[in-house]
Enzyme design. Structure first.
Site, PDB file in Angstrom:
ATOM      1  N   SER A  23     -14.070 -70.739 -15.661  1.00  0.00           N
ATOM      2  CA  SER A  23     -14.688 -69.770 -14.731  1.00  0.00           C
ATOM      3  C   SER A  23     -13.695 -68.698 -14.293  1.00  0.00           C
ATOM      4  O   SER A  23     -14.008 -67.884 -13.432  1.00  0.00           O
ATOM      5  CB  SER A  23     -15.247 -70.499 -13.500  1.00  0.00           C
ATOM      6  N   ASN A 110     -13.527 -79.127  -5.217  1.00  0.00           N
ATOM      7  CA  ASN A 110     -14.887 -78.967  -4.685  1.00  0.00           C
ATOM      8  C   ASN A 110     -14.894 -78.341  -3.292  1.00  0.00           C
ATOM      9  O   ASN A 110     -15.693 -77.447  -3.013  1.00  0.00           O
ATOM     10  CB  ASN A 110     -15.611 -80.314  -4.661  1.00  0.00           C
ATOM     11  N   HIS A 156     -50.918 -43.688   1.589  1.00  0.00           N
ATOM     12  CA  HIS A 156     -51.491 -43.701   0.232  1.00  0.00           C
ATOM     13  C   HIS A 156     -50.972 -42.519  -0.590  1.00  0.00           C
ATOM     14  O   HIS A 156     -51.657 -42.064  -1.503  1.00  0.00           O
ATOM     15  CB  HIS A 156     -53.021 -43.680   0.262  1.00  0.00           C
ATOM     16  N   SER A 277     -29.837 -32.201 -18.512  1.00  0.00           N
ATOM     17  CA  SER A 277     -30.395 -32.775 -19.729  1.00  0.00           C
ATOM     18  C   SER A 277     -29.631 -32.198 -20.915  1.00  0.00           C
ATOM     19  O   SER A 277     -29.236 -31.027 -20.890  1.00  0.00           O
ATOM     20  CB  SER A 277     -31.873 -32.422 -19.831  1.00  0.00           C
ATOM     21  N   LYS A 283     -33.295 -28.523 -16.717  1.00  0.00           N
ATOM     22  CA  LYS A 283     -33.450 -29.798 -16.014  1.00  0.00           C
ATOM     23  C   LYS A 283     -32.290 -30.135 -15.078  1.00  0.00           C
ATOM     24  O   LYS A 283     -31.143 -29.884 -15.379  1.00  0.00           O
ATOM     25  CB  LYS A 283     -33.566 -30.955 -17.032  1.00  0.00           C
ATOM     26  N   ASN A 285     -31.614 -33.726 -13.113  1.00  0.00           N
ATOM     27  CA  ASN A 285     -32.219 -35.054 -12.974  1.00  0.00           C
ATOM     28  C   ASN A 285     -31.584 -35.870 -11.848  1.00  0.00           C
ATOM     29  O   ASN A 285     -30.364 -35.872 -11.699  1.00  0.00           O
ATOM     30  CB  ASN A 285     -32.084 -35.827 -14.291  1.00  0.00           C
ATOM     31  N   GLU A 290     -32.404 -42.722  -9.459  1.00  0.00           N
ATOM     32  CA  GLU A 290     -33.137 -43.551 -10.429  1.00  0.00           C
ATOM     33  C   GLU A 290     -32.377 -44.836 -10.737  1.00  0.00           C
ATOM     34  O   GLU A 290     -32.955 -45.917 -10.837  1.00  0.00           O
ATOM     35  CB  GLU A 290     -33.373 -42.771 -11.719  1.00  0.00           C
ATOM     36  N   TYR A 317     -21.304 -82.167  -5.335  1.00  0.00           N
ATOM     37  CA  TYR A 317     -20.980 -81.071  -6.246  1.00  0.00           C
ATOM     38  C   TYR A 317     -21.524 -81.354  -7.642  1.00  0.00           C
ATOM     39  O   TYR A 317     -21.480 -82.474  -8.139  1.00  0.00           O
ATOM     40  CB  TYR A 317     -19.450 -80.868  -6.330  1.00  0.00           C
ATOM     41  N   GLN A 322     -21.037 -73.681 -10.333  1.00  0.00           N
ATOM     42  CA  GLN A 322     -20.069 -72.677 -10.779  1.00  0.00           C
ATOM     43  C   GLN A 322     -20.774 -71.341 -11.060  1.00  0.00           C
ATOM     44  O   GLN A 322     -20.148 -70.288 -11.019  1.00  0.00           O
ATOM     45  CB  GLN A 322     -19.352 -73.191 -12.027  1.00  0.00           C
ATOM     46  N   LYS A 325     -21.080 -67.931  -8.234  1.00  0.00           N
ATOM     47  CA  LYS A 325     -20.194 -66.795  -7.953  1.00  0.00           C
ATOM     48  C   LYS A 325     -20.536 -65.560  -8.768  1.00  0.00           C
ATOM     49  O   LYS A 325     -20.567 -64.447  -8.243  1.00  0.00           O
ATOM     50  CB  LYS A 325     -18.732 -67.222  -8.157  1.00  0.00           C
TER      51      LYS A 325
HETATM   52  N1  ARG Z   1     -14.605 -73.732 -11.124  1.00  0.00           N
HETATM   53  C1  ARG Z   1     -15.326 -74.608 -10.290  1.00  0.00           C
HETATM   54  C2  ARG Z   1     -16.472 -73.851  -9.605  1.00  0.00           C
HETATM   55  O1  ARG Z   1     -16.439 -72.692  -9.597  1.00  0.00           O
HETATM   56  C3  ARG Z   1     -14.444 -75.202  -9.237  1.00  0.00           C
HETATM   57  C4  ARG Z   1     -14.827 -76.572  -8.800  1.00  0.00           C
HETATM   58  C5  ARG Z   1     -14.633 -77.519  -9.919  1.00  0.00           C
HETATM   59  N2  ARG Z   1     -14.813 -78.859  -9.541  1.00  0.00           N
HETATM   60  C6  ARG Z   1     -14.925 -79.823 -10.421  1.00  0.00           C
HETATM   61  N3  ARG Z   1     -15.086 -81.020  -9.987  1.00  0.00           N
HETATM   62  N4  ARG Z   1     -14.956 -79.600 -11.708  1.00  0.00           N
HETATM   63  O2  ARG Z   1     -17.396 -74.446  -9.107  1.00  0.00           O
END
Ligand code: ARG
Length: 457
Positions: A23, A110, A156, A277, A283, A285, A290, A317, A322, A325
């Site tokens: 991650s 965790n 409307h 354009s 034009k 825009n 948008e 957990y 993961q 995020k």
């Molecule tokens: N990279 C993990 C996350 O974003 C961190 C926690 C990982 N915990 C584990 N027991 N593998 O959630």
């Protein structure tokens, strides 16, 4: 970079699986929070005599050095590391040796990831809040300028009753003010420290969760360790608040697109916030508006994806989490990008009050005022409503406005009519008289501007 978890697993992980599991691409941006959390953790461990003061000092000094090196560009986050927690702990241990290996006592990734995410998002709320404030102040300034620019108000998308550009813009200021409130509320609920919940079941060490939370600026600590590591409500709440920001920005964008079209031409967008354009030289825009309208779908998608990731997850957990995020970071990135262009786009657009007035003159938006005038002469509203409808129909047939219809035509319908009706249906008068609280009269708009400025002052 070696794993943090080579306890039971002895065989090597498949390369694709390893990358799938990683991650770092997403969580590298929480490096400051990870370091700050680790500094506080070391201090707490020493204060509770779980590690020695010398080890804590060595850890804190080394982490401070890592941060300085990252800032100076002398160190970069290793893209091969599994996640940011792994990177920080391993860099620490490489540099400081033995004491580094003591840092993860009474802690788990965790509770660490839950901590980092809350701290990181706290900062993001500040930034987005600042951008929202800028938009709100811009809307107030422009509304002040346009508080007497009469234009049709629509229902409307049909011309309905007179308002002003200032009144219309202040409606958006109110929405943005609520958005700011929602983000602040969610942030307050988020500011609860999960650190010390450890993997899920707390710890046998005599830790001081309150101390660690206080060092990191939290208002309180999670009361239940299973909840502390599993709760991602704050991501959902923030994504919902951000979705509403986008709802409002998309509505404003849509109106700017309409208003800047040849059909309306109530405003001209600055060249700095529009494009041309490649083929049609005439034009201009409204691309920024948008794109903002389009990106709304992305943020709603982030919210829906977050809810779906969490649905049915057992405690505590799970690696599914993961995914949180990438989604909430994307929502913040998108909203900030939109706010960054929207505020100056509003700030730099040119009003074309002649066209607003022309549109206001043409749509019988003073018909209610005519009916109200008759009511003032003693006619029941329903009768006045019907009679005014007939007069509008007569005008449409002759191709004239209510102001242009001669008095005889009025008197043919009712002998209540006299010259003073013209004064009552004059568009400016119709506007000036709408002084009810929250209404479009310039003095009422001024009160709204003052209210909003006071709220964020
Ligand atoms: N990279 C993990 C996350 O974003 C961190 C926690 C990982 N915990 C584990 N027991 N593998 O959630």
């Amino acid at each position: 970079m070696p794993k943090l978890w080579s306890g039971l697993a002895s065989g090597a992980i498949d390369e694709a699986a390893e990358d799938f599991n990683r991650s770092i691409r997403v969580d590298a941006r929480m490096v400051r929070e990870d370091i700050a959390g680790s500094v506080a953790h070391a201090k707490m461990l020493a204060a509770q005599s779980i590690i020695s003061p010398q080890d804590a000092e060595a850890i804190v000094a080394c982490l401070t050095g890592i941060l300085a090196d990252l800032d100076a560009g002398a160190l970069t986050v290793d893209p091969e590391a599994e996640d940011i927690h792994t990177f920080v702990e391993q860099t620490l241990t490489e540099r400081v040796g033995e004491p580094g290996k003591r840092l993860h006592t009474a802690r788990s990734r965790n509770d660490q990831v839950a901590l980092d995410t809350r701290m990181y998002l706290r900062g993001r709320v500040e930034t987005t809040g600042g951008l929202l404030k800028k938009l709100i102040l811009t809307l107030c300034d422009r509304a002040e300028e346009a508080k007497a620019m009469v234009m049709p108000g629509y229902t409307h998308l049909q011309r309905a009753q007179p308002v002003t550009m200032g009144h219309h813009l202040m409606a958006y200021a109110m929405m943005a003010l609520r958005d700011l409130g929602r983000l602040t509320d969610a942030s307050r609920r988020m500011n609860v420290s999960p650190i010390g919940c450890c993997a899920l079941a707390g710890t046998t060490y005599d830790t001081d969760r309150q101390m660690e939370a206080a060092l990191l600026g939290f208002d309180s600590v999670a009361e239940n360790s299973l909840d502390g590591v599993s709760d991602r409500d704050f991501c959902v709440e923030l994504a919902a608040a951000l979705s509403l920001v986008m709802t409002h920005l998309s509505r404003l964008s849509e109106e700017l697109i309409l208003w800047s079209s040849w059909e309306f031409k109530f405003v001209r967008l600055s060249d700095a916030y529009s494009t041309g354009s490649s083929i049609m030289p005439q034009k201009k825009n409204p691309d920024m508006a948008e794109l903002t309208r389009g990106k709304t779908g992305r943020v709603y998608g982030d919210l829906m994806a977050l809810l779906t990731v969490l649905k049915g997850l057992p405690l505590a957990y799970n690696k599914d989490m993961q995914e949180d995020k990438e989604l909430i970071f994307d929502a913040f990135d998108t909203v900030d990008a939109c706010l960054t262009v929207c505020a100056p786009m509003v700030g730099t657009m040119t009003f074309i009050p002649e066209n607003m007035r022309k549109a206001a003159a043409a749509g019988f938006i003073n018909a209610t005022d005519l009916a109200d005038w008759l009511v003032g002469r003693g006619m029941p509203f329903r009768t006045a409503y019907k009679l005014t409808g007939e007069l509008v129909a007569a005008c449409t047939q002759k191709g004239v406005t209510l102001e242009e219809l001669p008095l005889e035509a009025y008197r043919a319908k009712s002998d209540l009519f006299d010259e003073s009706l013209y004064e009552a249906i004059n568009i400016d008068n119709c506007l000036l008289r709408r002084t009810s609280y929250g209404g479009p009269a310039p003095e009422s708009v001024e009160r709204q501007i003052e209210y909003v400025r006071r709220q964020i002052g």
